[in-house]
Design a protein around this motif. Sequence first.
Motif, PDB file in Angstrom:
ATOM      1  N   LYS A  73     -24.065  89.988 -33.801  1.00 18.96           N
ATOM      2  CA  LYS A  73     -24.753  90.809 -32.802  1.00 18.96           C
ATOM      3  C   LYS A  73     -25.931  91.560 -33.407  1.00 18.96           C
ATOM      4  CE  LYS A  73     -20.827  91.445 -29.681  1.00 18.96           C
ATOM      5  NZ  LYS A  73     -19.928  92.410 -29.001  1.00 18.96           N
ATOM      6  N   ASN A  74     -25.771  92.064 -34.656  1.00 19.52           N
ATOM      7  CA  ASN A  74     -26.875  92.762 -35.323  1.00 19.52           C
ATOM      8  C   ASN A  74     -28.064  91.831 -35.535  1.00 19.52           C
ATOM      9  OD1 ASN A  74     -25.663  95.257 -35.489  1.00 19.52           O
ATOM     10  ND2 ASN A  74     -24.704  94.835 -37.469  1.00 19.52           N
ATOM     11  N   GLU A  75     -27.761  90.613 -35.957  1.00 22.95           N
ATOM     12  CA  GLU A  75     -28.859  89.649 -36.146  1.00 22.95           C
ATOM     13  C   GLU A  75     -29.563  89.385 -34.832  1.00 22.95           C
ATOM     14  OE1 GLU A  75     -27.070  86.253 -37.889  1.00 22.95           O
ATOM     15  OE2 GLU A  75     -26.752  87.201 -39.866  1.00 22.95           O
ATOM     16  N   GLU A  76     -28.786  89.288 -33.757  1.00 21.48           N
ATOM     17  CA  GLU A  76     -29.387  89.059 -32.438  1.00 21.48           C
ATOM     18  C   GLU A  76     -30.239  90.253 -32.007  1.00 21.48           C
ATOM     19  OE1 GLU A  76     -30.210  86.908 -28.988  1.00 21.48           O
ATOM     20  OE2 GLU A  76     -29.252  86.293 -30.862  1.00 21.48           O
ATOM     21  N   LEU A  77     -29.730  91.499 -32.284  1.00 18.40           N
ATOM     22  CA  LEU A  77     -30.499  92.701 -31.934  1.00 18.40           C
ATOM     23  C   LEU A  77     -31.788  92.787 -32.736  1.00 18.40           C
ATOM     24  CD1 LEU A  77     -27.673  95.384 -31.605  1.00 18.40           C
ATOM     25  CD2 LEU A  77     -29.124  94.522 -29.783  1.00 18.40           C
ATOM     26  N   ASP A  78     -31.718  92.475 -34.037  1.00 21.57           N
ATOM     27  CA  ASP A  78     -32.936  92.486 -34.854  1.00 21.57           C
ATOM     28  C   ASP A  78     -33.971  91.495 -34.325  1.00 21.57           C
ATOM     29  OD1 ASP A  78     -31.857  94.399 -36.478  1.00 21.57           O
ATOM     30  OD2 ASP A  78     -31.118  92.990 -37.988  1.00 21.57           O
ATOM     31  N   ARG A  79     -33.501  90.335 -33.921  1.00 22.18           N
ATOM     32  CA  ARG A  79     -34.434  89.334 -33.400  1.00 22.18           C
ATOM     33  C   ARG A  79     -35.076  89.816 -32.103  1.00 22.18           C
ATOM     34  NH1 ARG A  79     -34.303  85.319 -29.847  1.00 22.18           N
ATOM     35  NH2 ARG A  79     -32.136  85.769 -29.283  1.00 22.18           N
ATOM     36  N   LEU A  80     -34.236  90.426 -31.217  1.00 22.70           N
ATOM     37  CA  LEU A  80     -34.781  90.940 -29.954  1.00 22.70           C
ATOM     38  C   LEU A  80     -35.738  92.099 -30.188  1.00 22.70           C
ATOM     39  CD1 LEU A  80     -31.544  90.832 -27.746  1.00 22.70           C
ATOM     40  CD2 LEU A  80     -33.512  89.284 -27.634  1.00 22.70           C
ATOM     41  N   HIS A  81     -35.394  93.004 -31.149  1.00 24.11           N
ATOM     42  CA  HIS A  81     -36.283  94.124 -31.464  1.00 24.11           C
ATOM     43  C   HIS A  81     -37.631  93.645 -31.988  1.00 24.11           C
ATOM     44  CE1 HIS A  81     -37.482  98.100 -32.782  1.00 24.11           C
ATOM     45  NE2 HIS A  81     -37.708  97.614 -34.011  1.00 24.11           N
ATOM     46  N   LYS A  82     -37.570  92.633 -32.830  1.00 27.55           N
ATOM     47  CA  LYS A  82     -38.821  92.085 -33.373  1.00 27.55           C
ATOM     48  C   LYS A  82     -39.686  91.499 -32.271  1.00 27.55           C
ATOM     49  CE  LYS A  82     -40.376  89.250 -37.233  1.00 27.55           C
ATOM     50  NZ  LYS A  82     -39.971  88.350 -38.336  1.00 27.55           N
ATOM     51  N   LEU A  83     -39.033  90.806 -31.322  1.00 28.50           N
ATOM     52  CA  LEU A  83     -39.779  90.255 -30.200  1.00 28.50           C
ATOM     53  C   LEU A  83     -40.411  91.355 -29.356  1.00 28.50           C
ATOM     54  CD1 LEU A  83     -37.365  87.379 -29.043  1.00 28.50           C
ATOM     55  CD2 LEU A  83     -39.581  87.126 -30.181  1.00 28.50           C
ATOM     56  N   GLN A  84     -39.660  92.463 -29.131  1.00 29.54           N
ATOM     57  CA  GLN A  84     -40.184  93.589 -28.347  1.00 29.54           C
ATOM     58  C   GLN A  84     -41.376  94.237 -29.042  1.00 29.54           C
ATOM     59  OE1 GLN A  84     -39.363  94.621 -25.325  1.00 29.54           O
ATOM     60  NE2 GLN A  84     -37.748  93.071 -25.045  1.00 29.54           N
ATOM     61  N   VAL A  85     -41.275  94.426 -30.385  1.00 30.19           N
ATOM     62  CA  VAL A  85     -42.382  95.023 -31.121  1.00 30.19           C
ATOM     63  C   VAL A  85     -43.619  94.154 -31.053  1.00 30.19           C
ATOM     64  CG1 VAL A  85     -43.143  95.665 -33.458  1.00 30.19           C
ATOM     65  CG2 VAL A  85     -40.883  96.349 -32.660  1.00 30.19           C
ATOM     66  N   GLU A  86     -43.428  92.839 -31.179  1.00 27.04           N
ATOM     67  CA  GLU A  86     -44.584  91.930 -31.105  1.00 27.04           C
ATOM     68  C   GLU A  86     -45.233  91.999 -29.737  1.00 27.04           C
ATOM     69  OE1 GLU A  86     -42.984  88.163 -32.145  1.00 27.04           O
ATOM     70  OE2 GLU A  86     -42.886  88.593 -34.317  1.00 27.04           O
ATOM     71  N   LYS A  87     -44.414  92.086 -28.669  1.00 28.87           N
ATOM     72  CA  LYS A  87     -44.973  92.210 -27.320  1.00 28.87           C
ATOM     73  C   LYS A  87     -45.750  93.504 -27.163  1.00 28.87           C
ATOM     74  CE  LYS A  87     -41.512  89.350 -24.955  1.00 28.87           C
ATOM     75  NZ  LYS A  87     -40.422  89.322 -23.927  1.00 28.87           N
ATOM     76  N   LEU A  88     -45.160  94.655 -27.683  1.00 27.17           N
ATOM     77  CA  LEU A  88     -45.842  95.947 -27.575  1.00 27.17           C
ATOM     78  C   LEU A  88     -47.158  95.938 -28.343  1.00 27.17           C
ATOM     79  CD1 LEU A  88     -42.836  98.423 -27.925  1.00 27.17           C
ATOM     80  CD2 LEU A  88     -44.233  98.032 -25.889  1.00 27.17           C
ATOM     81  N   GLU A  89     -47.163  95.366 -29.546  1.00 28.52           N
ATOM     82  CA  GLU A  89     -48.404  95.289 -30.320  1.00 28.52           C
ATOM     83  C   GLU A  89     -49.445  94.441 -29.598  1.00 28.52           C
ATOM     84  OE1 GLU A  89     -47.303  93.815 -34.131  1.00 28.52           O
ATOM     85  OE2 GLU A  89     -46.503  95.753 -34.851  1.00 28.52           O
ATOM     86  N   LEU A  90     -49.003  93.334 -28.957  1.00 26.77           N
ATOM     87  CA  LEU A  90     -49.932  92.485 -28.219  1.00 26.77           C
ATOM     88  C   LEU A  90     -50.509  93.212 -27.023  1.00 26.77           C
ATOM     89  CD1 LEU A  90     -51.133  89.622 -27.951  1.00 26.77           C
ATOM     90  CD2 LEU A  90     -49.150  89.007 -26.536  1.00 26.77           C
ATOM     91  N   ILE A  91     -49.651  94.003 -26.320  1.00 26.60           N
ATOM     92  CA  ILE A  91     -50.131  94.739 -25.141  1.00 26.60           C
ATOM     93  C   ILE A  91     -51.079  95.871 -25.543  1.00 26.60           C
ATOM     94  CG2 ILE A  91     -49.387  96.241 -23.245  1.00 26.60           C
ATOM     95  CD1 ILE A  91     -46.814  94.533 -23.110  1.00 26.60           C
ATOM     96  N   SER A  92     -50.692  96.682 -26.620  1.00 29.07           N
ATOM     97  CA  SER A  92     -51.491  97.852 -26.998  1.00 29.07           C
ATOM     98  C   SER A  92     -52.704  97.495 -27.836  1.00 29.07           C
ATOM     99  CB  SER A  92     -50.619  98.827 -27.794  1.00 29.07           C
ATOM    100  OG  SER A  92     -50.156  98.207 -28.989  1.00 29.07           O
ATOM    101  N   GLY A  93     -52.704  96.364 -28.447  1.00 28.13           N
ATOM    102  CA  GLY A  93     -53.845  95.964 -29.271  1.00 28.13           C
ATOM    103  C   GLY A  93     -53.881  96.636 -30.630  1.00 28.13           C
ATOM    104  N   MET A  94     -52.765  97.232 -31.118  1.00 28.86           N
ATOM    105  CA  MET A  94     -52.702  97.841 -32.438  1.00 28.86           C
ATOM    106  C   MET A  94     -51.316  97.593 -33.037  1.00 28.86           C
ATOM    107  SD  MET A  94     -52.299 101.913 -31.609  1.00 28.86           S
ATOM    108  CE  MET A  94     -53.831 101.972 -30.683  1.00 28.86           C
ATOM    109  N   SER A  95     -51.269  97.688 -34.374  1.00 29.13           N
ATOM    110  CA  SER A  95     -50.013  97.449 -35.072  1.00 29.13           C
ATOM    111  C   SER A  95     -49.101  98.687 -34.971  1.00 29.13           C
ATOM    112  CB  SER A  95     -50.262  97.105 -36.539  1.00 29.13           C
ATOM    113  OG  SER A  95     -50.826  98.229 -37.194  1.00 29.13           O
TER     114      SER A  95
END
Length: 518
Positions: A127-149
């Motif tokens: 479950k932790n591995e799955e959460l880390d993968r989902l968190h990483k996907l969310q961060v990538e989406k937020l960075e893509l939307i906001s235009g900053m790291s």
Amino acid sequence: MVEIIIGLIAGFLGGGTLSYFIWDKALKSKKARIISEADAAGEVLKKDKMLQAKERFLQLKSEHEKYINEKNSKITALENKMKQRETLFLQQKNEHQRVVKDFETEKRNVEVIRENLNAQLEVIEQKNEELDRLHKLQVEKLELISGMSGEEAKAQLVESMKEEARSEAMSFINEIMEEAKQTASKEAKKVVVKTIQRVATETAIENAVTTFHIDSDEIKGRIIGREGRNIRALEAATGVEIIVDDTPEAIVLSAFDPVRREVARLALHQLVTDGRIHPARIEEVVQKVQKQVEEEVIETGKRTTIDLGIHGLHPELIRLIGKMKYRSSYGQNLLQHSREVANLCAIMAAELGLNPKKAKRAGLLHDIGKVPDDEPELPHAVLGMKLAEKFKEKPDICNAIGSHHDEVEMQTLLAPIVQVCDAISGARPGARREVVESYIKRLKGLEDLALSYPGVMKTYAIQAGRELRVIVGSEKINDQESEQLSYDIAKRIQDEMTYPGQIKITVIRETRAVSYAK
């Protein structure tokens, strides 16, 4: 015996043969009788011996039976003990078997629980591995939307909150301090009560307060002034805390420095007598009183030298001697201590055939290093020696001043006399009190610490060291910097000094406009 006598008579009477016959018969009769008596005696002895042997046999038989009975009882006791031990051993053996059986059962249960936990841990890791993968996907989406790291967003957020945190920090700290004061008040009272119960406080030799008597309580209002401006001006000018309470016809002046208390007392006396009490008049009177006190210091020094018969002292040394009146050494008045040492030195030098005038001079000046105008980092004995050298005192007197605490090597007989007399005066019962000296040093350290900050003009430790008032220049420090200065001084006092309770730091910033009408 009768037969023998008869035989002898017959021998004499009848001749030889008859005599022999009678003699022989008598002997036989005696022999038979002796044998009969011996047999009778032997029979009696035999019966006695048989009786004794029988009694001895019975006694030995009784002892033997008793011994056998004791042995039998011991054997029986040993048999019973062995049976008990055998029973106990069987019980312990059964208990051990039961414990081993329980241990095996618990061991099997622990193995089952361990297997279950391992299985759960594997599920959690998945479950932790799955959460880390989902968190990483969310961060990538937020960075893509906001235009900053993520790092850039964090830096921008920190920068936007930094100024707000700075402005709120001081108010937050003040709120915490006020809350701590309120919550600590009850516990502090308990501590004070317990301390009063356990400690017998010594009687103070030098008081820290002076009571100023007034004719009526109406004068208290005039001293306080409108919105307290008069009393604030008086406290700022003198550095003395003025306590106006319900005590009838009395005002309390509190300060650790006796000179300040005397200046405040004389200034109050002149102001009350004159009747004009306002801030400008207060500053004018305080300046005049300070000059009067300085003149009184010089007069005290002159009067002391005249009383002791010491002449030719430099005027600056005379002024320092007068300042001793307003100083104390471990609770002992410094001027009285020096006069006492001077007289003791003169008496001892006269007894030893030395110069009593020189000894008296050295005794009076031995603590001159405790009342300098500035406060260099030197022992008072060495500082006093340097002052004496500066004002042209003789080398033997300078050496006696510098060596009375062994900081300098003694070179004359005058030096040990001063050292001994200083110890005699200080060791006199009731002469000194260590607490007062350390208390004054602590208050002086408080004032010096605050005075070291740029923009600070004056510092006063009041309320027995529980409050430090810091007067700053209005043209050098603004209101926001005043708050920061108060926090910095409090933090530094907390880190560098040791003190009981808490100390309130009050920073006062005044703006004055002065004009002259010509």
